[in-house]
Scaffold this active site. Structure first.
Site, PDB file in Angstrom:
ATOM      1  N   HIS A  28       0.847  -1.201   0.000  1.00 58.91           N
ATOM      2  CA  HIS A  28       0.000   0.000   0.000  1.00 58.91           C
ATOM      3  C   HIS A  28       0.887   1.257   0.000  1.00 58.91           C
ATOM      4  O   HIS A  28       0.610   2.227  -0.715  1.00 58.91           O
ATOM      5  CB  HIS A  28      -0.886   0.042   1.251  1.00 58.91           C
ATOM      6  N   LYS A  52     -17.928  -7.052   7.806  1.00 55.72           N
ATOM      7  CA  LYS A  52     -16.619  -7.704   7.863  1.00 55.72           C
ATOM      8  C   LYS A  52     -16.172  -7.810   9.303  1.00 55.72           C
ATOM      9  O   LYS A  52     -16.584  -7.030  10.155  1.00 55.72           O
ATOM     10  CB  LYS A  52     -15.600  -6.895   7.057  1.00 55.72           C
ATOM     11  N   ARG A 101      -1.789  -5.706  -8.486  1.00 59.34           N
ATOM     12  CA  ARG A 101      -0.595  -6.517  -8.220  1.00 59.34           C
ATOM     13  C   ARG A 101      -0.355  -7.541  -9.312  1.00 59.34           C
ATOM     14  O   ARG A 101       0.775  -7.857  -9.662  1.00 59.34           O
ATOM     15  CB  ARG A 101      -0.736  -7.252  -6.881  1.00 59.34           C
ATOM     16  N   SER A 139      -2.742  -7.971   2.797  1.00 59.90           N
ATOM     17  CA  SER A 139      -2.990  -7.858   4.239  1.00 59.90           C
ATOM     18  C   SER A 139      -3.330  -9.228   4.821  1.00 59.90           C
ATOM     19  O   SER A 139      -2.908  -9.584   5.922  1.00 59.90           O
ATOM     20  CB  SER A 139      -4.156  -6.908   4.502  1.00 59.90           C
TER      21      SER A 139
END
Ligand code: PNS
Length: 187
Positions: A28, A52, A101, A139
């Site tokens: 990030h 979440k 990515r 993450s």
């Protein structure tokens, strides 16, 4: 990229970098650095999603990001709920920055960018590629690796490593899995 409004006054270009950031990683940070090379300011916008179950609370994630970017006045941190494009419009950002990515990221990001464009054509999505060394970093993997005793030192800012230690306690030392015994011998 300072632009000028109709009166010729300098206007700051503001990009929003949205995400969960649970926790923020060096991948990030790489994207934020690239964002700062193109835009005057980058606002890191943490999605508040009650569905979440994050490891770090929103308040903890804000504090971690504040500490990471202390002294960097071109980076702000904020939270949002609801539609991302509505948030971007509200804070005066015309750009959403997302990191790509790998090809596997592309499909979801492509759908999201096109839906966001349909919702608000004034907001443009800009994709940035992190350094190759972060192309596998997420993450989720950071949390898993740390929990299982692996090192995350070069993958996250120091404050994240410290907070992970506080959450999980000292991670157990990485130990190799027990070796299989085949006919009495250790392989
Ligand atoms: O770090 P993440 O979890 O990949 O970030 C995803 C995020 C927060 C960018 C995305 O879920 C989002 O923008 N949510 C806000 C709700 C919204 O605007 N949905 C429509 C987008 S197509």
């Amino acid at each position: 990229m300072p632009t000028r409004n109709r009166e010729g006054h300098r206007r700051c270009s503001l990009a929003v970098f949205p995400g969960s950031f649970d926790p923020i990683t060096n991948g990030h940070l790489d994207i934020i650095g690239r964002g700062l090379s193109v835009f005057d300011e980058v606002t890191i916008a943490i999605l508040v999603n009650p569905e979440k179950h994050p490891l770090f609370t929103v308040e903890e994630r804000v504090a971690i990001i504040r500490e990471t970017f202390r002294g960097e006045d071109r980076v702000r941190v904020d939270t949002f709920s609801g539609l991302l494009v509505d948030y971007a419009e509200r804070v005066g950002a015309s750009v959403i920055v997302r990191g790509l990515r790998a090809i596997s990221d592309f499909e979801f990001e492509f759908q999201m960018a096109l839906m966001n464009r349909r919702l608000n054509p004034r907001i443009e999505t800009v994709f940035m590629m992190p350094a190759e060394s972060y192309s596998y970093l997420s993450s989720r993997l950071v949390k898993e690796v740390f929990q299982l005793g692996g090192k995350v030192r070069d993958l996250v800012p120091a404050v994240v490593e410290r907070r992970l230690r506080e959450k999980y306690g000292s991670a157990p030392p990485a130990s190799p899995p027990p070796r299989a015994r085949v006919r009495g011998r250790v392989r």
